[in-house]
Design a protein around this motif. Structure first.
Motif, PDB file in Angstrom:
ATOM      1  N   HIS A 129       1.100  -1.265  -0.142  1.00  0.00           N
ATOM      2  CA  HIS A 129      -0.020  -0.080  -0.039  1.00  0.00           C
ATOM      3  C   HIS A 129       1.099   1.272  -0.150  1.00  0.00           C
ATOM      4  CE1 HIS A 129      -2.698  -3.204   1.222  1.00  0.00           C
ATOM      5  NE2 HIS A 129      -2.360  -3.428   2.631  1.00  0.00           N
ATOM      6  N   ARG A 133      -4.549   1.734  -1.578  1.00  0.00           N
ATOM      7  CA  ARG A 133      -4.385   0.277  -1.203  1.00  0.00           C
ATOM      8  C   ARG A 133      -4.160  -0.526  -2.359  1.00  0.00           C
ATOM      9  NH1 ARG A 133      -3.904  -0.008   3.975  1.00  0.00           N
ATOM     10  NH2 ARG A 133      -5.236  -2.174   3.903  1.00  0.00           N
ATOM     11  N   SER A 148      -2.440   6.231   0.787  1.00  0.00           N
ATOM     12  CA  SER A 148      -3.953   5.792   0.979  1.00  0.00           C
ATOM     13  C   SER A 148      -4.285   4.992  -0.182  1.00  0.00           C
ATOM     14  CB  SER A 148      -4.829   7.037   0.813  1.00  0.00           C
ATOM     15  OG  SER A 148      -4.648   7.820  -0.419  1.00  0.00           O
TER      16      SER A 148
END
Length: 152
Positions: free
Chosen positions: A113, A118, A116
């Motif tokens: 990741h 993923r 932010s």
């Protein structure tokens, strides 16, 4: 006439790119044979090898000691025949990264990741009888696949 040994480990250009609402720093991956210095942390993590030890193994390839081979790096949104786009991977040293590992019977998946975002990068490691196969997949934007074979 003596020839200079080939350096397999090279420094490549860094790029700032926008992925969704996040700006990340990425490096260019050579299409085959040569390694970018940014690729070493990916391979060291996937193969459970010390970073410096892996750098030395790649540098020793100029003497014929092959430890890790890059088969190809391919950008999935490009046309291989008409145009070859640059393969970009997020720089693990310059971006805030986190990850998780899923282990299965004969392979494992590392999910990386970046900020932010993923699972921006997935690394698949499969144990073969005499080598390990490593495939790095980067999802859009700029989707790409990079395939390695490690004789460790």
């Amino acid at each position: 006439m003596a020839t200079l040994p080939v350096e397999y480990l090279r420094t490549t250009r860094l790029f700032r790119e926008k992925a969704g609402d996040v700006e990340i720093i990425s490096f260019e991956v050579p299409t085959h044979k040569y390694f970018s210095r940014g690729e070493v942390p990916y391979l060291a993590t996937a193969l459970d090898v010390d970073l410096r030890k892996l750098e030395n193994m790649i540098s020793d390839m100029k003497y014929g000691r092959v430890a890790v081979e890059k088969l190809w790096a391919y950008r999935l949104d490009g046309d291989m025949i008409r145009e070859s786009k640059k393969v970009l991977l997020p720089d693990l040293a310059s971006n805030p990264v986190d990850g998780e590992v899923e282990e299965y019977e004969d392979f494992k998946v590392l999910k990386i990741h970046v900020g932010s975002l993923r699972e921006l990068v997935r690394i698949y490691v499969r144990q073969r009888p005499s080598f390990k196969e490593v495939v790095v997949y980067r999802r859009p934007p700029h989707p790409a696949l990079v395939r390695y074979v490690a004789y460790l």
